[in-house]
Design an enzyme around this catalytic site. Sequence first.
Site, PDB file in Angstrom:
ATOM      1  N   HIS A 100       0.878  -1.172   0.000  1.00  0.00           N
ATOM      2  CA  HIS A 100       0.000   0.000   0.000  1.00  0.00           C
ATOM      3  C   HIS A 100       0.915   1.222   0.000  1.00  0.00           C
ATOM      4  O   HIS A 100       2.012   1.169   0.583  1.00  0.00           O
ATOM      5  CB  HIS A 100      -0.824   0.130   1.286  1.00  0.00           C
ATOM      6  CG  HIS A 100      -1.740  -1.002   1.608  1.00  0.00           C
ATOM      7  ND1 HIS A 100      -1.336  -2.136   2.243  1.00  0.00           N
ATOM      8  CD2 HIS A 100      -3.074  -1.132   1.433  1.00  0.00           C
ATOM      9  CE1 HIS A 100      -2.375  -2.940   2.451  1.00  0.00           C
ATOM     10  NE2 HIS A 100      -3.447  -2.355   1.953  1.00  0.00           N
ATOM     11  N   ASP A 103       2.253   1.931   3.423  1.00  0.00           N
ATOM     12  CA  ASP A 103       3.213   1.001   4.054  1.00  0.00           C
ATOM     13  C   ASP A 103       4.646   1.461   3.867  1.00  0.00           C
ATOM     14  O   ASP A 103       5.520   1.080   4.639  1.00  0.00           O
ATOM     15  CB  ASP A 103       3.164  -0.399   3.411  1.00  0.00           C
ATOM     16  CG  ASP A 103       1.796  -1.010   3.383  1.00  0.00           C
ATOM     17  OD1 ASP A 103       0.970  -0.643   4.230  1.00  0.00           O
ATOM     18  OD2 ASP A 103       1.557  -1.868   2.492  1.00  0.00           O
TER      19      ASP A 103
HETATM   20  C1  XLS Z   1      -7.683  -6.466   4.697  1.00  0.00           C
HETATM   21  C2  XLS Z   1      -7.195  -6.713   3.362  1.00  0.00           C
HETATM   22  C3  XLS Z   1      -6.111  -5.772   2.867  1.00  0.00           C
HETATM   23  C4  XLS Z   1      -5.952  -5.887   1.376  1.00  0.00           C
HETATM   24  C5  XLS Z   1      -5.169  -4.775   0.770  1.00  0.00           C
HETATM   25  O1  XLS Z   1      -8.421  -7.240   5.282  1.00  0.00           O
HETATM   26  O2  XLS Z   1      -6.776  -8.040   3.304  1.00  0.00           O
HETATM   27  O3  XLS Z   1      -4.922  -5.971   3.544  1.00  0.00           O
HETATM   28  O4  XLS Z   1      -5.341  -7.091   1.009  1.00  0.00           O
HETATM   29  O5  XLS Z   1      -5.683  -3.527   1.052  1.00  0.00           O
END
Ligand code: XLS
Length: 438
Positions: A100, A103
């Site tokens: 993301h 991140d």
């Molecule tokens: C949350 C999601 C998230 C997605 C990406 O539950 O898994 O991490 O994979 O935004």
Amino acid sequence: MSEIFNVPAIKYEGPKSKNPLAFKYYDKDRVIMGKKMSEHLKFAMAWWHNLCACGTDMFGRDTAEKSFGAVPGTMEHAKAKVDAGFEFMSKLGVEYFCFHDADIIPAADDIKETNKRLDEITDYILEKMNETGIKCLWGTANMFSDPRFMNGAGSTNSADVFCFAAAQVKKALDLTVKLGGKGYVFWGGREGYETLLNTDVKFEQENIARLMRLAIDYGRKIGFDGDFYIEPKPKEPMKHQYDFDASTAIGFLKQYGLDKDFKMNIEANHATLAGHTFQHELRISAINGMLGSIDANQGDLLLGWDTDEFPFDVYEATMCMYEVLKSGGFLNGGLNFDAKNRRPSNTHEDMFLGFILGMDTFALGLIKAAEIIEDGRIDGFVADKYSSFNSEIGQKIRSGNVTLEELSDYACAMGKPANPGSGKQEYLESVINNIMFG
Ligand code: XLS
Ligand code: CA
Ligand code: CA
């Protein structure tokens, strides 16, 4: 540069090995059904869990230390995470990562400054990618953590917040293209509602579709030739999320004409939260030509929330790889370990042990899925089960070349249909056990 992790490179030692820091089943160059294991599985590291999450939960603070020698919240720390991530992936032979925007840098108050930081860190990531050959599987924008998204991102009631979400999607697409990623994920954690009393569902869904359409148009303009993905999840953090499951998300994409550019990113834990098996979600995606990518983890069926555990269940992994193999394998997608260590598993070594577990589980799953296909009893049974449709009347039904009156006449002439035949579930389950342990 000095090493961050006091852990050796992880090698394949085979099923007899008792070395915790070795693969027992993941043998990257082993060929299964004409392709190397590493090409079938395309493992990816999730930046957020592996490099950012330190064990904080609703009741307690961090248990794990992931400063990697820098002060958290600084650009030095962002760079230290890049160093740590690339050392980690190189030592495990993980060839992809997912991220993301939020991140990879500490966000600034001003989006222009945040974007500058994103440019700087992705220059550094790109250097590391060139050094190691590690690739980006997919990118995404975090449109759920910041308080501005409390009423949604694409589904927000605020036109200003919608613009902010659009700016983040634009930048995250720029970065994904810069890093050569072949996937872009929309996970709608805040796209849903807590109560219908304050929600205009039609308005919100139209706006989510609008944001996705804008993303497609922009992405294609800047040369993004990969797949957009919706990652379905029924709930958490919202009470109800619009992308409830694969069927719902596929229907939404078709309704708004987004289905040519989008596929599914199926997460195992989200499938079970929706009351489905992981295999169900994969099958529904595959039969619609939309099995794009996978977030490989597992939940706890005794808990009603998203636990994002490293996959351990070999049956689940086997049925997952069975669906992947039957659908022709990954094109732009792969297996992203959207998984985190349990809170008390808080050492750097535990980070490696989590990936070794996940990679070995999926390696076994791949081996066993190939055996199921090569064995042929399961597929043979299913083909035979529908064989009455090879008859003249069956062919007519399948080709749509028949009227309701003709079928009625056929039934009346017949009197009574024969027993349609046993479903043989217990036999088929014993075939699976035979293949697993035979
Ligand atoms: C949350 C999601 C998230 C997605 C990406 O539950 O898994 O991490 O994979 O935004
Ligand atoms: Ca996920
Ligand atoms: Ca999850």
